[in-house]
Motif scaffolding. Structure first.
Motif, short mmCIF file in Angstrom:
data_model
loop_
_atom_site.label_atom_id
_atom_site.label_comp_id
_atom_site.label_asym_id
_atom_site.label_seq_id
_atom_site.Cartn_x
_atom_site.Cartn_y
_atom_site.Cartn_z
N PRO A 115 0.81 -1.23 0.00
CA PRO A 115 0.00 0.00 0.00
C PRO A 115 0.84 1.28 0.00
CG PRO A 115 -0.16 -1.16 2.11
CD PRO A 115 0.58 -2.06 1.20
N GLN B 135 10.35 -4.60 2.54
CA GLN B 135 9.49 -5.43 3.39
C GLN B 135 8.66 -6.35 2.48
OE1 GLN B 135 7.06 -3.31 6.28
NE2 GLN B 135 5.56 -4.95 6.40
N HIS B 136 8.13 -5.78 1.39
CA HIS B 136 7.55 -6.59 0.33
C HIS B 136 8.55 -6.65 -0.81
CE1 HIS B 136 3.06 -6.22 1.69
NE2 HIS B 136 3.80 -6.96 2.50
N TYR B 137 8.74 -7.84 -1.35
CA TYR B 137 9.84 -8.05 -2.29
C TYR B 137 9.43 -8.83 -3.52
CZ TYR B 137 9.34 -11.99 0.79
OH TYR B 137 8.78 -12.99 1.54
N ASP B 138 8.31 -9.58 -3.47
CA ASP B 138 7.88 -10.33 -4.66
C ASP B 138 7.58 -9.36 -5.79
OD1 ASP B 138 7.98 -12.69 -3.30
OD2 ASP B 138 5.82 -12.97 -3.13
N SER C 216 10.87 -10.57 4.94
CA SER C 216 9.91 -10.96 5.97
C SER C 216 10.60 -11.32 7.27
CB SER C 216 9.11 -12.17 5.48
OG SER C 216 8.48 -11.88 4.26
N HIS D 279 7.55 -9.50 13.78
CA HIS D 279 7.42 -8.04 13.87
C HIS D 279 8.69 -7.41 14.41
CE1 HIS D 279 3.27 -7.28 12.68
NE2 HIS D 279 3.08 -8.53 13.07
N GLN E 248 11.60 -7.77 11.84
CA GLN E 248 11.43 -6.93 10.65
C GLN E 248 11.64 -5.45 11.01
OE1 GLN E 248 7.42 -6.72 8.82
NE2 GLN E 248 8.39 -7.62 7.02
N VAL F 282 2.60 0.53 8.10
CA VAL F 282 3.24 -0.79 8.10
C VAL F 282 4.50 -0.76 8.98
CG1 VAL F 282 2.29 -1.27 5.80
CG2 VAL F 282 4.62 -0.41 6.00
N ASN F 283 5.12 -1.90 9.16
CA ASN F 283 6.29 -1.95 10.04
C ASN F 283 7.41 -1.03 9.55
OD1 ASN F 283 5.09 -3.69 11.81
ND2 ASN F 283 6.05 -5.55 10.99
N GLU G 176 -1.00 -2.67 13.02
CA GLU G 176 -0.98 -1.35 12.38
C GLU G 176 -1.37 -0.24 13.35
OE1 GLU G 176 -2.55 -3.99 11.24
OE2 GLU G 176 -1.54 -4.47 9.35
N HIS H 81 -6.12 -10.44 4.08
CA HIS H 81 -4.77 -10.82 4.47
C HIS H 81 -4.44 -10.53 5.93
CE1 HIS H 81 -4.36 -6.53 3.77
NE2 HIS H 81 -3.32 -6.56 4.56
N HIS I 88 -3.23 -12.62 -1.14
CA HIS I 88 -1.93 -12.29 -0.55
C HIS I 88 -1.19 -13.60 -0.26
CE1 HIS I 88 0.83 -10.96 2.61
NE2 HIS I 88 0.54 -9.71 2.32
N PRO I 89 0.15 -13.61 -0.38
CA PRO I 89 0.90 -14.86 -0.13
C PRO I 89 0.59 -15.46 1.25
CG PRO I 89 2.40 -13.07 -0.82
CD PRO I 89 1.01 -12.51 -0.83
N ARG I 90 0.40 -14.60 2.24
CA ARG I 90 0.10 -15.10 3.59
C ARG I 90 -1.20 -15.92 3.58
NH1 ARG I 90 0.36 -13.25 8.97
NH2 ARG I 90 1.47 -11.34 8.54
C1 UD1 Z 1 1.85 -5.78 5.60
C2 UD1 Z 1 1.40 -4.72 6.60
C3 UD1 Z 1 -0.09 -4.52 6.50
C4 UD1 Z 1 -0.52 -4.22 5.08
C5 UD1 Z 1 0.01 -5.32 4.17
C6 UD1 Z 1 -0.33 -5.06 2.73
C7 UD1 Z 1 2.72 -4.67 8.68
C8 UD1 Z 1 2.65 -4.98 10.12
N1 UD1 Z 1 1.67 -5.14 7.96
O1 UD1 Z 1 1.26 -7.00 6.00
O2 UD1 Z 1 -0.46 -3.42 7.31
O3 UD1 Z 1 -1.92 -4.14 5.01
O4 UD1 Z 1 1.43 -5.39 4.31
O5 UD1 Z 1 -0.05 -6.18 1.95
O6 UD1 Z 1 3.62 -4.02 8.22
N2 UD1 Z 1 5.24 -12.23 1.69
C9 UD1 Z 1 5.62 -12.71 0.48
N3 UD1 Z 1 6.09 -11.83 -0.44
C10 UD1 Z 1 6.18 -10.50 -0.19
C11 UD1 Z 1 5.80 -10.02 1.07
C12 UD1 Z 1 5.31 -10.90 2.00
O7 UD1 Z 1 5.55 -13.90 0.21
O8 UD1 Z 1 6.62 -9.74 -1.09
C13 UD1 Z 1 4.69 -13.18 2.70
C14 UD1 Z 1 5.75 -13.71 3.62
O9 UD1 Z 1 5.46 -15.03 3.90
C15 UD1 Z 1 5.55 -12.87 4.87
C16 UD1 Z 1 4.05 -12.63 4.86
O10 UD1 Z 1 3.73 -12.52 3.47
O11 UD1 Z 1 5.99 -13.55 6.01
C17 UD1 Z 1 3.64 -11.38 5.56
O12 UD1 Z 1 4.37 -10.24 5.08
P1 UD1 Z 1 4.62 -8.99 6.06
O13 UD1 Z 1 5.39 -7.96 5.36
O14 UD1 Z 1 5.14 -9.49 7.35
O15 UD1 Z 1 3.17 -8.46 6.40
P2 UD1 Z 1 1.85 -8.38 5.51
O16 UD1 Z 1 0.90 -9.43 6.01
O17 UD1 Z 1 2.14 -8.35 4.06
#
Ligand code: UD1
Length: 388
Positions: free
Chosen positions: A11, A46-49, A73, A76, A79, A105-106, A138, A217, A249-251
């Motif tokens: 976001p 923090q997001h990398y895909d 990843s 908390h 990261q 976000v973090n 958040e 997610h 979302h991947p999660r």
């Molecule tokens: C984060 C934000 C959330 C936001 C969301 C948008 C925090 C605390 N949370 O949550 O507020 O709404 O982003 O998407 O910062 N993963 C991948 N590829 C990626 C990124 C993440 O596979 O590029 C997977 C990993 O397994 C990771 C999990 O998603 O462990 C969670 O990613 P993370 O950045 O910890 O938090 P989000 O749930 O994405």
């Protein structure tokens, strides 16, 4: 004046794009007359895909970051700490006049804290939003970031009120509007050219191109099987009436597999290949890019989500939105927008969805200052308040 702009997660990209453009626009006006603004973009990764990050840089025409921190990843604490550790030398080397962070976000809180500890001013875009639910990561990020910030840029009146109640001096609070809506309005035309519906196989289905769009997610919804299962059950039930399209979302995808809930979904339909759309099953897609998602949202009969930003975007588009949460930090989407809080009870989700589908489209009414010019106001204010 040097502005260090931070992004980390999906976001954030949508929010930073109009700010970078507004900085360029000020510079274009000042060329040859007056000092220039310098923006330096830092991506914590923090997001990398590709689907969660690179695709957004392309769609939103965000320039390549000068600094990429490779945080990835983690828990908390890990990261947040890792962002701080890697961001500190960047601030020391760049010596910006202000560090600008967006959202909640973090990466937002980590960079705000790093900058504040180094005595660098912090500007927070989307300040003051409160769900009053401290179990949400958040919410903690928002509280800490706002407490550390010198410039609090707000998007709706509830945020002004929250900051006032928390004792923030009025001089620090600037009601500028919503940068996410800046992006939406500037990309709306381009998004209409998206072929996403054809690509996911929607137009070949019954009911023309009517469908329900879902995103989910939040850890509170997807990390606990007893929460995720009934939500998916309700969505699968709904798909007997209209196709249910869910770019996951991947999660969320990981949890569906972990909890053995595949019976509710057709796990297909990556960006390139059409989804199987079958009654009784949710069509799971890979995460999709900004322009494609915007178009899918605009054409949907109904959106169900636990995202913050999507509550705002559907309000702007006049598309009914059911939020799968008990609270929202964006109450203007309930009072002036198209949003309804429905929680996570399967029966209630189905009941509210059927009602919303029956009611048809809403009339879009934009909350105050959601006019596409929030970023310009932010840059103007920074330019007026910071040394040249
Ligand atoms: C984060 C934000 C959330 C936001 C969301 C948008 C925090 C605390 N949370 O949550 O507020 O709404 O982003 O998407 O910062 N993963 C991948 N590829 C990626 C990124 C993440 O596979 O590029 C997977 C990993 O397994 C990771 C999990 O998603 O462990 C969670 O990613 P993370 O950045 O910890 O938090 P989000 O749930 O994405």
């Amino acid at each position: 004046m040097k502005i260090l702009c931070v992004v980390g997660a999906r976001p954030n990209f949508v929010k930073i794009a109009p700010i970078l453009r507004a900085i360029d626009a000020v510079n274009a006006c000042r060329r040859g007359a007056g000092s220039m603004l310098e923006s330096v973009l830092v991506h914590t990764e923090q997001h990398y895909d590709d689907a969660m990050s690179a695709a957004f840089f392309t769609d939103l025409r965000i320039p390549r970051p000068k600094w990429t921190l490779g945080v990835g990843s983690g828990s908390h604490a890990t990261q947040t700490a890792e962002v701080m550790r890697r961001f500190e030398p960047v601030v020391i080397e760049e010596r910006p006049h202000v560090v600008l962070v967006v959202g909640d976000v973090n990466s937002t809180v980590a960079c705000a804290l790093t900058a504040a500890k180094l005595g660098t001013r912090v500007a927070h875009v989307e300040a003051g939003l409160r769900s009053f639910d401290r179990t949400m990561p958040e919410e903690l990020n928002r509280l800490v970031t706002d407490a550390l910030s010198d410039f609090l840029f707000t998007s709706e009146d509830s945020a002004n009120e929250n900051l006032r109640r928390e004792g923030q001096p009025a001089e620090k609070v600037f009601f500028v509007g919503n940068v996410m809506i800046d992006s939406l309005l500037s990309c709306r035309q381009l998004a209409r050219r998206s072929t996403i519906r054809e690509r996911v196989g929607l137009t070949r289905q019954r009911n023309g191109d009517d469908y329900v769009l879902v995103t989910m997610h939040r850890p509170s919804n997807v990390d606990v099987e007893s929460k995720l299962e009934p939500i998916l059950r309700a969505l699968a039930e709904m798909s007997w009436e209209l196709p249910v399209i869910f770019p996951a979302h991947p999660r969320t995808r990981t949890r569906i597999a972990e909890f053995g809930l595949e019976r509710y979904v057709d796990p297909n339909g990556t960006n390139g290949s059409p989804a199987i759309i079958r009654p009784g099953r949710i069509s799971l897609l890979e995460p999709i890019g900004y322009l494609d998602f915007l178009q899918l949202m605009a054409d949907a009969r109904l959106v169900l989500t636990d995202s913050g930003g999507i509550q705002e975007e559907t309000t702007c588009l006049g598309v009914p939105c059911l939020t799968l949460r008990e609270n929202t930090e964006r109450p203007v989407t309930l009072t002036a927008g198209t949003n309804t809080l429905v929680g996570t009870d399967a029966g209630r989700i189905l009941e509210c969805a059927r009602k919303a589908i029956g009611n048809g489209r809403c009339v879009a009414s934009l909350p105050p200052m959601w006019d596409g010019h929030a970023a310009e106001r932010i840059v103007q204010i920074l330019a007026e308040h910071l040394p040249e």
